[in-house]
Design an enzyme around this catalytic site. Structure first.
Site, PDB file in Angstrom:
ATOM      1  CB  CYS A 170      21.876  30.392  43.566  1.00  0.00           C
ATOM      2  SG  CYS A 170      20.090  30.100  43.608  1.00  0.00           S
ATOM      3  CB  CYS A 226      17.788  35.497  48.252  1.00  0.00           C
ATOM      4  SG  CYS A 226      17.706  35.658  46.456  1.00  0.00           S
TER       5      CYS A 226
END
EC number: 5.1.1.3
Length: 257
Positions: free
Chosen positions: A74, A183
């Site tokens: 992440c 992302c």
């Protein structure tokens, strides 16, 4: 050196499976445990302290499962919490950062775009990275709403297309030749993005680089020598979307954590 302990991977939801797939492809003998904290997705809108707290919660879970290495799949968690994780825990961590460097170095137009969460773009670590490439114009765009649509299984929806066009059109007009996906959810949008941007614009994500770094760390702490490598997936919401995005016959367990 042999080490049968699993590799732990966590993300604020299903997006980190794009990283997990690269690791699994490169290191098929390794046992992996994937943690999807979808209940708290997206991390990108949360405060730094909350991101650190959630990252520690996920780490505690994976360490209870005896993981030898933890991949923070992440961008937001990496850029906001990995320093604190490395300070607190005695286990190797591999983070994921937007691949600004290869885009900036290879750009011919000296203009690149980055699509990322608010938490990543506002982080100290991201800003330090971009400062190194001051000669390149970097067009930053927060991907408001994208993670939520992906988490709800609406990758191919008209809403997704509308959002992506509004985010990408200014980058196209600014003459970018590289688009950095900041992302881990966003690689699942590449087919939609490709329909919008011209062919000459290259898309970069960090998945393969993370897999190679995982391999490098395993050279130091040990590879799994056997075939007991069935991956385990946990989510704290309905597992249907995670199952769909994984494909195959993987078992996804719903667990509150």
């Amino acid at each position: 050196m042999d080490n049968k302990q699993p590799i732990g991977v966590f993300d604020s939801g299903i997006g980190g499976t794009s990283i997990w797939k690269e690791i699994h492809n490169l290191l098929p003998n390794e046992k992996t445990i994937y943690l999807a904290d979808s209940k708290n997705a997206p991390y990108g809108e949360k405060s730094k302290q909350e991101i650190i707290r959630l990252s520690m919660k996920n780490t505690d879970f994976l360490l209870e499962m005896n993981c030898k290495l933890i991949v923070v799949a992440c961008n937001t968690a990496t850029t906001n919490a990995i320093r604190e994780l490395r300070t607190k825990y005695n286990v190797p961590f591999i983070g994921i950062e937007p691949a600004i460097k290869p885009a900036a170095i290879n750009s011919k137009t000296q203009v690149i775009g980055i699509l990322a969460t608010k938490g990543t773009l506002n982080s100290e670590l991201f800003n330090k990275t971009t400062e190194m490439f001051y000669e390149t114009k970097i067009i930053e765009q927060i991907g408001y709403g994208l993670v939520e649509l992906i988490e709800n299984g609406q990758i191919d929806s008209p809403e997704m297309d509308q959002l992506l066009r509004s985010y990408l059109q200014p980058m196209i007009e600014a003459n970018i030749d590289f688009l950095v996906l900041g992302c881990s959810h966003y690689p699942y949008l590449i087919p939609q993005i490709r329909k919008i941007i011209p062919d000459h614009i290259q898309i970069i994500d960090s998945g393969l680089a993370v897999a190679r770094q995982t391999q490098n760390i395993l050279k130091e702490i040990g590879f799994n020598p056997g075939n007991d490598n069935e991956p385990i997936f946990y989510t704290n919401t309905n597992p249907k979307v995670l199952k769909t995005i994984l494909g195959g016959n993987y078992v996804v367990q719903e667990k509150d954590f």
